[in-house]
Structure formats: structure tokens, C-alpha cells
Motif scaffolding. Structure first.
Motif, PDB file in Angstrom:
ATOM      1  N   LEU A   1    -102.673 -15.633  62.544  1.00 55.19           N
ATOM      2  CA  LEU A   1    -102.910 -16.908  61.866  1.00 55.19           C
ATOM      3  C   LEU A   1    -104.130 -16.846  60.955  1.00 55.19           C
ATOM      4  N   THR A   2    -105.117 -16.027  61.325  1.00 54.28           N
ATOM      5  CA  THR A   2    -106.289 -15.917  60.445  1.00 54.28           C
ATOM      6  C   THR A   2    -105.918 -15.309  59.103  1.00 54.28           C
ATOM      7  N   THR A   3    -104.882 -14.476  59.069  1.00 47.67           N
ATOM      8  CA  THR A   3    -104.478 -13.867  57.804  1.00 47.67           C
ATOM      9  C   THR A   3    -103.779 -14.861  56.876  1.00 47.67           C
ATOM     10  N   GLN A   4    -103.422 -16.059  57.392  1.00 48.28           N
ATOM     11  CA  GLN A   4    -102.911 -17.117  56.519  1.00 48.28           C
ATOM     12  C   GLN A   4    -103.950 -18.218  56.341  1.00 48.28           C
ATOM     13  N   GLY A   5    -105.162 -17.995  56.877  1.00 51.26           N
ATOM     14  CA  GLY A   5    -106.249 -18.933  56.663  1.00 51.26           C
ATOM     15  C   GLY A   5    -106.394 -19.996  57.727  1.00 51.26           C
ATOM     16  N   ALA A   6    -105.719 -19.877  58.871  1.00 49.87           N
ATOM     17  CA  ALA A   6    -105.800 -20.881  59.931  1.00 49.87           C
ATOM     18  C   ALA A   6    -106.819 -20.464  60.986  1.00 49.87           C
ATOM     19  N   VAL A   7    -107.489 -21.459  61.553  1.00 44.83           N
ATOM     20  CA  VAL A   7    -108.455 -21.249  62.628  1.00 44.83           C
ATOM     21  C   VAL A   7    -107.821 -21.693  63.941  1.00 44.83           C
ATOM     22  N   THR A   8    -107.989 -20.901  65.003  1.00 42.31           N
ATOM     23  CA  THR A   8    -107.426 -21.224  66.315  1.00 42.31           C
ATOM     24  C   THR A   8    -108.541 -21.520  67.305  1.00 42.31           C
ATOM     25  N   SER A   9    -108.522 -22.726  67.873  1.00 45.39           N
ATOM     26  CA  SER A   9    -109.431 -23.092  68.961  1.00 45.39           C
ATOM     27  C   SER A   9    -108.625 -23.291  70.233  1.00 45.39           C
ATOM     28  N   VAL A  10    -109.285 -23.163  71.376  1.00 41.12           N
ATOM     29  CA  VAL A  10    -108.594 -23.208  72.672  1.00 41.12           C
ATOM     30  C   VAL A  10    -109.247 -24.252  73.559  1.00 41.12           C
ATOM     31  N   LEU A  11    -108.408 -25.095  74.194  1.00 43.60           N
ATOM     32  CA  LEU A  11    -108.851 -26.024  75.239  1.00 43.60           C
ATOM     33  C   LEU A  11    -108.159 -25.610  76.526  1.00 43.60           C
ATOM     34  N   SER A  12    -108.942 -25.072  77.453  1.00 43.12           N
ATOM     35  CA  SER A  12    -108.395 -24.584  78.718  1.00 43.12           C
ATOM     36  C   SER A  12    -108.678 -25.608  79.815  1.00 43.12           C
ATOM     37  N   LEU A  13    -107.603 -26.082  80.481  1.00 45.85           N
ATOM     38  CA  LEU A  13    -107.738 -27.020  81.595  1.00 45.85           C
ATOM     39  C   LEU A  13    -107.883 -26.226  82.884  1.00 45.85           C
TER      40      LEU A  13
END
Length: 675
Positions: free
Chosen positions: A403-415
Motif C-alpha cells: 500500500l505504501t507503493t500507492q501512497g497509502a499509510v497503514t495504521s493499526v488498532l489492536s484490541l
């Protein structure tokens, strides 16, 4: 020799003479001889003296007669006058006396009596951690940490160092003779080196959390390790400013010199952020952990996203399911008002379900960004998950990197319920995003607010730092980091180009990446407001002149535009006193060397070499004598931990000590000083 008025020249002693008047001498060949012919004054002399134009007359080698004066001219010796010689001698004596005094003060400060006179280590540590001290014009401290309002901005920040800057000046060491030894090898003129700015990197935050859990509160000296406060000028209007300085005041022969590149984030952050396209990807394990928390995440996102933002939801199941397409917030609220109760956990999901769902969300983000009829936003994927499945973590990390190669940032919310939180931080780290572990008393709304606030704190993205060296400078090493190999460079460049295109679509910022620049380079994914960062490069300089030109290209998130900041530094042969900037460079160099000593001690602990670890910590202690009491305490506490015998027989204890030493070294280089 006949002059212009027809008179004969009087006898003059051999030597060079300069006459100020209404004429100028025409010189012959470049061997220093004069032709003796006087020509009229040029209507615009290149250099005007108080007496008018300039006449230069030089004696021939045979000692023949030359004029010493003529009508309308005043003659003076071009050699230094007695007054000038006395002034120069006084300056040399004054500078020598000042250096002798500084060295004496340094030695006094190193003594126990001198340390006690400064208030002791504990008082300095407490002041450094809890108080942002500043001085008035008379050097005393005021309550609010402000200085004379008439001072210029840089002077105000220098004053805020208070006693610290004075102590740095007092610790000027006698030059190390090794600085004059020419290195055997040099780095190439063009290369990439690893970014050392930590910022909010997910991997760094997770390492810090795990260490805190494995060590007691009095066994965490790494919390005291961080960079020093810097005196960099903040940008007036832009998101970032850059400065370049060296530790040498002037060129006095071939030597090793340290170049410092300083970055300073704008204090103007948090007042706006770019519009967001947010895709929430819900893992089946999150439903199993806490279904109500999943609903709370979506409701909190609806409440805190703005009218210009868009929201979509994908559920990871037997096949990725688009529960809600990417929609404007008003439409999303209407959609979810009647259908949110229908969001349920899928009955089953294969091992790669999460990776497939993230790929589906990325495709929706890309399609929305390519739609010319829509105004796109900055692409963000928020993964809501739980548990500790290594295979799912690995697959999600691969998807986040893609996803970073298309310019998107990934964040994670872990329960989680207070147990093991798993390795989900690796996904956030691969996706250049943030990692949040929600559990206990922390609300989901607070987690979403923290995520959006971190986005608002960013003042610059895709910060590419380029350093081009002058012809007399060669790079020896970059302190605290390493040179990237070809594969790592390719990954960095691919992410940079993809993020550049994404920001271009989302914010109208012209795409300007893709071509390499000459020189040494590093790419910082994002930079927070009010942060400062230092890059230190050891050079071999074998001639006066330009040392380096520094160019910083970045996406300005304050003004939503492309921006370029430049700085340069040179070393001239003319002697001059050491500047405050040079003193601060020297302090930062000693801090970076201290960081390297801590990391070498970590390596010794890894191989169960207590004596080697102690030797490295002794080297760090010697460097800390020149920096601060905070550094001395860090080294002393680590030495106490290494002196214990438990870690030699306890693998977990040894791993924790090794990691804490390594992390302390990284924090010294990449963690900005607390404000």
C-alpha cells in the motif's frame, strides 16, 4: 621618472607604496613590477578610499627612483602600519588568553569542587528534565523561561540554553592529533544512508513499550537518553528549516571536520490537516475479541472526521466484503444510521483473509483517487484487529508495504484484554503508520483522536535531504547510521515516488520526485512540528573554500505545497574565533560518539563480554564529561546494570540489557529533546 605634471620623481626606498589621490597606476606584467606610467583615474574606481582614488607604485628591482608624492596625492606605506601591527598582536594575545582561560575553566569544571559549585549532577538532571530554563540578559533565570524581548529569535534560543551553552564553551578540548591523520578510505560521492529520525515510528514505540514491560522503573536509563536542545531558527512561514555548520572555525590545514545538518519543524502545526480518505478494515478476530469496540471505532471515526473526509469499511472474511464504499462523511452517517447494527463477524476466514481485505481496501482507495470527478484525500487505512497470529501479521505487513507503493499509510488498532498484544506493530511500521493498542481504561474515542492528532502534527512529508560536498571535502562516515544497499535504496525510492503521486492527487501538490540528485541523500517519511533533528557527517577537508551545499525538498503540510530549503557552509583560511554554532556542533558530535559507544556496549553484552561492555561504557563516560550531567547519569546507570551478574546467566535479562543499550544509542541520535 617624469610624472603627469612634468616634475621629476624623488628618491624612494625600495618596497611597495600606495598613494591615495586622483590617479591610478597602470601595472605591467603580473610579476609585481610597475611600468611607472600614471594614467587618469577611472570614473568608477573599483575600490574607493576616504582620500579618493588609488595610486599604486612599486619599486623596480634595480632600486631606481620612484615618486613618493605628487600634487593632490597623499602617500602611505602599503605594508601594515605600526598601529595595525599592534592591533593584530593584541587580537592574537586576547584570543590566546581567552582559550587559556576556557581550558582552565574546563579543567576546573571537571574537578569535584567545580561540579559541586555548579549544583551537582542530580540538580542538573532534574532541571534538564523538568524545567525549560532560560536566561535574562544578565544571565540569571526567570520564572517563565523568557529572555529580553529585544533579542533576535536566534539569540533568544541561545539564551534558553542558559548555563548549558556556557559549559560547552568551557569544555573546549585540546585538539585530538588523530584529526590530522588522513583516512584510508572514503565514502562515494553519491549514496543513500538510513534515516535516523525516530519521530513516531511504530517499531520504535513498540520496542520502547516492550522494554518498559520487561524492566523495572529504576532500570530504564534509556528514557534519559535523547538528543540535545538545538538553537535552530524555526521557519517563518514554511513547514521546515535547514541549517549547515561545521565544528572548525577556519581552515588551518588538512584535517577531519564534522559537518552538521540541522532540521527544525515549524511550531505552526495542529491547526489544519489535509482531507482524508479512510478505509477501516475489520479483522474477524476483532469481532471475537470485542464486537462492541469495533462499533465504537466506527462511531468515533464518524464523529471526528470532517466534512471534507471520506470513510469506507471492508470486512475480512471468506472473501473480502465491502460493507460501506468510500463515502463523504454526511452520506456515511446516513448509510450507517440504519445499517451499522448489521455489521457482524464472518462465519469463517482463511489464513490470508486479512491480507486480501487490505488489498481490497487499497483498490478502493486507488479507484477513488483516480476518479477525476472526485476530490481525493490523503489515503489512510486503519486496521482493527486482535490476537497474536504470526501468519496473519506477516501477511498484513506485506499488504501494508504494498500500500505504501500507492501512497497509502497503514495504521493499526489492536484490541486486547491485558494479555499479549502480538506483533501487529510490524504492520504499522511497514505501512509508515501508527500503532495503537486499546485495552483497559483507554477509550476507543481517545485512540481515534490520537491518530488524527498525529496526522495534524506532521508539518512535512517526504523530506529528502541532499548534501553535496565541495571539491576539497570527502565524506568519511555518517555518524549513527549506515549506507543503504541497492535493494534498500530501490524500496525507499519506490515508496517516495508513490507517496509523491498520492499527495499530488490528494492535495494538488505538484509531483516532483523520481529523479536522483547528486550527493549524499536520505529520505524522512514525515517530520513533526516543533521537532529538531541533527545529521552529522565526518569529512576530510584538504583545502579552504566551500564545504557543502545542503538542499532539503519536502511536501509542506503547513502551506500545502512543494517546498525547498537550502543552506551552505564554507571554511576560509582567515583565522577567526570559534562561533557558538561550532560549539554546539562539537557537543552534538560528542553526543553521537557517546551513542555509538553505547551501541558497541550492547554488542558486547550480546556476546557475553562484560569486560568489553565496561570498556565501552568507560569510553562513553569520558565523552559524557564534555556533554551533560544527564549523559553522565545514563552511562553510570548502565554501568551499574552491566556490573550485575544476573544477565550473564539469564537470557531474558541479557536480551533486555542489550536492547536497552541499543535503544539508548538510537535515542541519542534520533529522539528530539523534550520541550
Amino acid at each position: 621618472m617624469a610624472l603627469a605634471d612634468g616634475s621629476e620623481a624623488e628618491e624612494a626606498p625600495p618596497g611597495a607604496w600606495r598613494a591615495g589621490g586622483s590617479g591610478s597606476a597602470a601595472h605591467g606584467p603580473r610579476n609585481g613590477l610597475a611600468t611607472g606610467r600614471v594614467i587618469p583615474t577611472h570614473p568608477r574606481p573599483r575600490r574607493a578610499l576616504p582620500l579618493g582614488g588609488t595610486v599604486s607604485i612599486e619599486a623596480p628591482p634595480d632600486g631606481s627612483e620612484l615618486a613618493t608624492s605628487f600634487e593632490g596625492a597623499t602617500v602611505r606605506d602599503a605594508r601594515p602600519s605600526e598601529a595595525r601591527r599592534r592591533f593584530a598582536d593584541d587580537e592574537v594575545a586576547r584570543n590566546k588568553g581567552l582559550r587559556d582561560k576556557l581550558l582552565a575553566d574546563r579543567d576546573e569544571l571537571r574537578s569535584p569542587d567545580g561540579l559541586n559549585a555548579q549544583g551537582g549532577e542530580e540538580q542538573e538532571v532534574e532541571a534538564y528534565l523538568d524545567v525549560d530554563e532560560a536566561t535574562k540578559s544578565d544571565g540569571s533565570f526567570d520564572e517563565e523561561g523568557t529572555s529580553d524581548d529585544k533579542l533576535e529569535p536566534k539569540a533568544k534560543r541561545r539564551a534558553s540554553f542558559g548555563r548549558g551553552l556556557v559549559e560547552v564553551a568551557r569544555r573546549i578540548a585540546v585538539e585530538d592529533p588523530r584529526l590530522r591523520v588522513r583516512p584510508d578510505t572514503f565514502l562515494p560521492r553519491v549514496f543513500y544512508f538510513e534515516n535516523t529520525y525516530l519521530g513516531g515510528a511504530a517499531a520504535y514505540r513498540e520496542r520502547l513499550r516492550r522494554l518498559d514491560e520487561s524492566l523495572s522503573e529504576d532500570e530504564r536509563p534509556y528514557h534519559l537518553a535523547h538528543g540535545y536542545r538545538q538553537a535552530f531558527d524555526p521557519p517563518a512561514r514554511a513547514g521546515l528549516s535547514v541549517s549547515a555548520d561545521v565544528d572548525a572555525p577556519y581552515y588551518d590545514g588538512p584535517r577531519r571536520t564534522f559537518l552538521q545538518v540541522g532540521l527544525q519543524g515549524s511550531p505552526r502545526h495542529g491547526w489544519r490537516r489535509p482531507p482524508l480518505d479512510v478505509m477501516i478494515v475489520v479483522d474477524r478476530r476483532a469481532f471475537a475479541q470485542d464486537g462492541d469496540a469495533v462499533i465504537e471505532v466506527i462511531v468515533a471515526a464518524l464523529r471526528q472526521l470532517g466534512a471534507a473526509d471520506r470513510l469506507g469499511i471492508v470486512v475480512a472474511g471468506q472473501a473480502p466484503t465491502t460493507f460501506m464504499p468510500l463515502s463523504r462523511i454526511e452520506r456515511a452517517r446516513s448509510f450507517l444510521a440504519t445499517r451499522l447494527d448489521g455489521l457482524k463477524a464472518p462465519l469463517s476466514a482463511p489464513a490470508d483473509a486479512l491480507e486480501a481485505a487490505m488489498g481490497k481496501a487499497g483498490a478502493l482507495l486507488a479507484a477513488a483517487a483516480d476518479d477525476p470527478s472526485l476530490v481525493p484525500g490523503s489515503q489512510t487505512l486503519l486496521l482493527v484487529t486482535a490476537g497474536d497470529d504470526a501468519a496473519s501479521v506477516a501477511g498484513a505487513a506485506r499488504a501494508a508495504h504494498a500500500l505504501t507503493t500507492q501512497g497509502a499509510v497503514t495504521s493499526v488498532l489492536s484490541l486486547y484484554d491485558g494479555g499479549e498484544r502480538g506483533g501487529w506493530w510490524q504492520v504499522a511500521n511497514a505501512g509508515y503508520g501508527n500503532y495503537h493498542a486499546q485495552g483497559g481504561d483507554e477509550s476507543v474515542g481517545a485512540v481515534i483522536a490520537e491518530e488524527l492528532a498525529s496526522l495534524a502534527r506532521v508539518v512535512a512529508r517526504l523530506v529528502r535531504v541532499n548534501v553535496r560536498l565541495g571539491k576539497h571535502a570527502r565524506a568519511v562516515r555518517v555518524l549513527g547510521t549506515r549506507v543503504l544497499d541497492a535493494e534498500e535504496v530501490a524500496r525507499v525510492k519506490a515508496r517516495e515516488v508513490a507517496m509523491d503521486k498520492s499527495l499530488s492527487r490528494a492535495m494538488g501538490i505538484t509531483s516532483d520526485r523520481g529523479e536522483d540528485d547528486d550527493g549524499m541523500q536520505t529520505v524522512i517519511p514525515y517530520f513533526y512540528g516543533d521537532d529538531s533533528h541533527v545529521i552529522l557527517i565526518e569529512l576530510w577537508v584538504d583545502g579552504p573554500g566551500a564545504v557543502a551545499d545542503v538542499t532539503v525538498r519536502y511536501k509542506d503540510m503547513v502551506n500545502l505545497d512543494n517546498a525547498v530549503a537550502r543552506a551552505s557552509v564554507r571554511l576560509d583560511a582567515r583565522p577567526r574565533p570559534r562561533s557558538p554554532e561550532a560549539l554546539l556542533v562539537q557537543r552534538n558530535v560528542e553526543g553521537a560518539k557517546l551513542a555509538e559507544a553505547l551501541q558497541r556496549a550492547s554488542h558486547r553484552v550480546k556476546w557475553s563480554d562484560p569486560l568489553g561492555a565496561v570498556r565501552e561504557l568507560d569510553r562513553a563516560a569520558a565523552l559524557a564529561r564534555h556533554t551533560s550531567a544527564v549523559d553522565r547519569r545514563v552511562v553510570r546507570d548502565f554501568r551499574d546494570l552491566v556490573a550485575e551478574q544476573r544477565w550473564r546467566h539469564d537470557e531474558a535479562r541479557r536480551a533486555a540489557l542489550m536492547e536497552s543499550l541499543q535503544l539508548a544509542g538510537e535515542r541519542k541520535v534520533g529522539e528530539p529533546a523534550p520541550r
